[in-house]
Design a protein around this motif. Sequence first.
Motif, PDB file in Angstrom:
ATOM      1  N   TRP A   1      21.431 -31.197  68.597  1.00  0.00           N
ATOM      2  CA  TRP A   1      21.025 -31.027  67.067  1.00  0.00           C
ATOM      3  C   TRP A   1      19.990 -32.068  66.805  1.00  0.00           C
ATOM      4  O   TRP A   1      19.355 -31.614  65.911  1.00  0.00           O
TER       5      TRP A   1
ATOM      6  N   LYS B   1      29.475 -37.424  73.388  1.00  0.00           N
ATOM      7  CA  LYS B   1      29.261 -35.980  73.200  1.00  0.00           C
ATOM      8  C   LYS B   1      28.952 -35.567  71.763  1.00  0.00           C
ATOM      9  O   LYS B   1      28.379 -34.640  71.778  1.00  0.00           O
ATOM     10  N   TRP B   2      29.035 -36.420  70.767  1.00  0.00           N
ATOM     11  CA  TRP B   2      28.543 -36.324  69.650  1.00  0.00           C
ATOM     12  C   TRP B   2      28.280 -37.603  68.892  1.00  0.00           C
ATOM     13  O   TRP B   2      28.683 -38.822  69.459  1.00  0.00           O
ATOM     14  N   HIS B   3      27.437 -37.765  67.987  1.00  0.00           N
ATOM     15  CA  HIS B   3      27.195 -39.097  67.191  1.00  0.00           C
ATOM     16  C   HIS B   3      27.597 -39.145  65.671  1.00  0.00           C
ATOM     17  O   HIS B   3      27.692 -38.307  65.167  1.00  0.00           O
ATOM     18  N   THR B   4      27.556 -40.279  65.275  1.00  0.00           N
ATOM     19  CA  THR B   4      27.784 -40.577  63.886  1.00  0.00           C
ATOM     20  C   THR B   4      26.441 -40.217  63.199  1.00  0.00           C
ATOM     21  O   THR B   4      25.410 -40.566  63.844  1.00  0.00           O
TER      22      THR B   4
ATOM     23  N   SER C   1      25.124 -30.707  60.937  1.00  0.00           N
ATOM     24  CA  SER C   1      26.309 -31.389  61.420  1.00  0.00           C
ATOM     25  C   SER C   1      27.477 -30.806  61.296  1.00  0.00           C
ATOM     26  O   SER C   1      27.456 -29.849  60.903  1.00  0.00           O
TER      27      SER C   1
ATOM     28  N   ASP D   1      34.375 -33.648  60.739  1.00  0.00           N
ATOM     29  CA  ASP D   1      35.485 -33.932  61.539  1.00  0.00           C
ATOM     30  C   ASP D   1      36.453 -34.957  60.621  1.00  0.00           C
ATOM     31  O   ASP D   1      36.109 -36.155  60.655  1.00  0.00           O
TER      32      ASP D   1
ATOM     33  N   ARG E   1      29.769 -35.383  62.135  1.00  0.00           N
ATOM     34  CA  ARG E   1      29.029 -35.904  63.379  1.00  0.00           C
ATOM     35  C   ARG E   1      28.155 -34.961  63.652  1.00  0.00           C
ATOM     36  O   ARG E   1      28.211 -33.814  63.239  1.00  0.00           O
ATOM     37  N   ILE E   2      27.353 -35.350  64.787  1.00  0.00           N
ATOM     38  CA  ILE E   2      25.896 -34.837  65.058  1.00  0.00           C
ATOM     39  C   ILE E   2      26.174 -34.421  66.561  1.00  0.00           C
ATOM     40  O   ILE E   2      26.019 -35.612  67.203  1.00  0.00           O
ATOM     41  N   LEU E   3      25.697 -33.221  67.009  1.00  0.00           N
ATOM     42  CA  LEU E   3      25.456 -33.220  68.299  1.00  0.00           C
ATOM     43  C   LEU E   3      24.160 -33.586  68.882  1.00  0.00           C
ATOM     44  O   LEU E   3      23.327 -33.548  68.273  1.00  0.00           O
TER      45      LEU E   3
END
Length: 69
Positions: free
Chosen positions: A53, A11-14, A40, A43, A48-50
């Motif tokens: 985005w 759902k999101w990325h580092t 970003s 958290d 975190r980056i969706l």
Amino acid sequence: MKAQHAVIAPKWHTVAEVAAMLGYGLTKTKMLVITGEMRSLKDGRSRRILPEWVDEYIARRVDEMERAA
């Protein structure tokens, strides 16, 4: 009976994952986040980056390149 494996899309990325996806270095990707060029969210102690985005950033870069040409 065969075991079924579900594929779970993140759902999101580092920041590190986004750097790898874009082929950028970690430092460059962190600067994109710090400067606000890449959206970003915080958290805890992590960023975190969706996925959308990342797509927005790519679309903006393509648009910039096309206008410059």
